[in-house]
Write an enzyme that holds these catalytic residues in place. Sequence first.
Site, PDB file in Angstrom:
ATOM      1  N   ASP A  37       0.822  -1.212   0.000  1.00  0.00           N
ATOM      2  CA  ASP A  37       0.000   0.000   0.000  1.00  0.00           C
ATOM      3  C   ASP A  37       0.856   1.262   0.000  1.00  0.00           C
ATOM      4  O   ASP A  37       0.480   2.281  -0.570  1.00  0.00           O
ATOM      5  CB  ASP A  37      -0.911   0.022   1.234  1.00  0.00           C
ATOM      6  CG  ASP A  37      -1.844  -1.167   1.288  1.00  0.00           C
ATOM      7  OD1 ASP A  37      -3.005  -1.022   0.896  1.00  0.00           O
ATOM      8  OD2 ASP A  37      -1.395  -2.255   1.711  1.00  0.00           O
TER       9      ASP A  37
ATOM     10  N   ILE B 275       3.546   1.840  -1.450  1.00  0.00           N
ATOM     11  CA  ILE B 275       4.236   2.127  -2.711  1.00  0.00           C
ATOM     12  C   ILE B 275       3.558   3.281  -3.447  1.00  0.00           C
ATOM     13  O   ILE B 275       4.158   3.914  -4.316  1.00  0.00           O
ATOM     14  CB  ILE B 275       4.296   0.862  -3.589  1.00  0.00           C
ATOM     15  CG1 ILE B 275       5.559   0.892  -4.458  1.00  0.00           C
ATOM     16  CG2 ILE B 275       3.054   0.689  -4.447  1.00  0.00           C
ATOM     17  CD1 ILE B 275       5.904  -0.436  -5.072  1.00  0.00           C
TER      18      ILE B 275
ATOM     19  N   HIS C  40      -3.385  -1.594   4.763  1.00  0.00           N
ATOM     20  CA  HIS C  40      -2.401  -2.644   5.006  1.00  0.00           C
ATOM     21  C   HIS C  40      -2.769  -3.940   4.292  1.00  0.00           C
ATOM     22  O   HIS C  40      -2.170  -4.983   4.555  1.00  0.00           O
ATOM     23  CB  HIS C  40      -2.260  -2.917   6.507  1.00  0.00           C
ATOM     24  CG  HIS C  40      -1.665  -1.780   7.265  1.00  0.00           C
ATOM     25  ND1 HIS C  40      -2.401  -0.691   7.654  1.00  0.00           N
ATOM     26  CD2 HIS C  40      -0.400  -1.532   7.681  1.00  0.00           C
ATOM     27  CE1 HIS C  40      -1.622   0.169   8.299  1.00  0.00           C
ATOM     28  NE2 HIS C  40      -0.407  -0.315   8.314  1.00  0.00           N
TER      29      HIS C  40
END
Length: 768
Positions: A515, A517, A557
């Site tokens: 996430d 990124i 997440h």
Amino acid sequence: MGRREVLSGKAKFGIFGDGKELPQLAMARAFQNGDFRSGYYRDQTFMMALGYLDPKSFFHGLYATTDLEKEPMSAGRQMGGHFGTHSLNEDGTWKNLTEQKNSSADISCTAGQMPRLLGLAQASKIYRNVEGIEQSNFSNNGNEVAWGTIGNASTSEGHFFETLNAAGVMQVPMVICIWDDEYGISVPSEFHTTKGSISEALSGLQRDEEKNGFEILKVHGWDYTALIHTFENASDIAREQHVPVILHVTELTQPQGHSTSGSHERYKSSERLEWERENDCNKRFREWIIENGISTEEELKKTEREIKQKVRAAKKEAWTEFLSPQIQAKKVLVQLLDQAASKSPNRAFITKLKNDLIAIEEPLKKDLATKSRKALRYLLGETSPEKKALQQWVDNYIKNGEYEYGSHLYNEIGNKATSIAPVPPIYSEDAEEVDGRVILRDNFDKLFTKYPEALVFGEDTGNIGDVNQGLEGLQKKFGKLRVADTGIRETTIIGQGIGMALRGLRPIAEIQYLDYILYAIQTLSDDLATLMYRTVGKQKAPLIVRTRGHRLEGIWHSGSPMGGLVHLLRGMYILAPRNMTQAAGFYNTLMKSDEPALIIESLNGYRLKERKPDNLGEYCTPIGKVETLKEGKDITLLSYGSTLRIVEKVAQDLLEVGIDAEVIDAQSLLPFDLEHDVVKSLQKTNRLLVIDEDVPGGCSAYLMQEVVEKQGGYRYLDSKPQTLTAKAHRPAYASDGDYFSKPNAEDIFEKVYHIMHESDPQTYPALR
């Protein structure tokens, strides 16, 4: 002259370095062999001073000439004003970067050059302080400086501030040159910068006797003597002490506005315009030359006349060279059209196209392609040799054009990753079953021993060995520079990797969760993924990005934005291994090749048991190849990553109701299934279901197009191909949130059963 070429229509767009010339000359004096520039689109004078740009190649850049010899910056793929040097030989091997002055390839995105600047500077620190690296082509004991250039308004971007903070913490040899003309396009500095001055706003970063930080220097952009001393001082501080420097160059001008899209007279006061006319750095430099007896007024006028003549000649020659290939192709095409018309009942229509083409005195490639392809419409149903000759010409012309504008998205020479031969893992009869993380850890141990230039860094990567212990104990063994912790700053983590990879190191940049990124997606997409393409194979950055994702808990997440990544990161490999054995094999493959990649480890697989291979560090998972995990005859189930484990279990449950499913692991998303094994499966099963945990229309849609359209799988289907994805919303928290947000075992079972029910309702009566 460049602006007039745009206004005349010969060039599409122009952005120039006028008003910034003098500090660039001073920077060029301080710039040494082995140094790297990471700059922006005003630096034409600097590149000319280094000898990498001359007037003719400058105009070739404006015209977008596709010949790399004539337009060495990007062969027409980028606008003029985007500069880079050639780091690679024709065979893709490295040149000796210490024997030349280097410029990393520019991008248009404001402040987008800053993250990579951090890595370019960090490479010098690595080469100076890490033993065992072969550095003969890349560094002279870390004495190289990374020079960044940026406009004052662009310092408002987050990339700039993130890079500054990281560089101050890391203490790397970086000089950031800020060209300050007090505007950002039409908006004055007070709207961009606190206190209206970036050096004042950043004064808290100034180093002192007790704490590290930046050296901050300020100089007027028209004061040549002061510029020389200031740039040499900045160079010495960064080069010798590895202290970063901010060099704020003030009182510059933008005498003709931001670009050819507008005029500065629309937004500057008459007083400001008068000040700029009097204080333009070239005018002040000219006065200084005369005052110091270096030259006379008459000599300078003579020099200026000669320069104008030289530039006019270069412009004319560049335009002639740009047109020459099209004019030659036009002659051939006119002849082909004439011959085709002579044998066709639609002669009048084809002749009109031919005459329209003849009337275009300065044809573009688009003009030739358009006229020739339209002519073929008037030859439908005809079989003459003249038509065949025209068809062949069109095919070749389009093929050549597509290559000129589309080559080198990936490596086309040398050891490209898809050519690395697969090496299977080897197991002893009594192979130990260990947590998946142990396989990764021990494989990284082998890689860091085998490749002294390899290093890894990220949040929690060093001291604790990453949040899932895949690097446990490796910092103690290999040192804090090779297995390093970073701050929470994803964009510059990627920038570190890009810069170091550009200088011959083999970095692995860790983004803690998939996430996160998204913080770095602009740098990954605009810089790393396009690098080889925009330099036509003349620069490479074989950065491996390591992350983990899929099926944890909570909105930020457990995301799987794979469709976005697959589309935004063309130019990188995207790999989604189902377990840590496969992941380790991907790292081994990539270290044998020279291309950037993203590896997404399965977040819920680190504690699952896997057999430990004997040939860690050696076995190679192939890139671009799927793997069939279970053969079957009724339906093909295609998936990847964590979801695949659920699919495998469901495939066993389906046997209980008489459905024999074939399960295929996509594993390599970019590129996908180069050998077309999925369509071979469809020839047997005649049904397809793609299952993933991305949103509807995401990665599953990409895989569907690859199989059904690209591989021609539609020819073998007896049922409509379908996808089963996560819901459109972000995944909710906890086990129940996961169950109702992403495909679960019951969803998969019922979806497969429903497909079989539609095909044979008697054998498979309705389930619900």
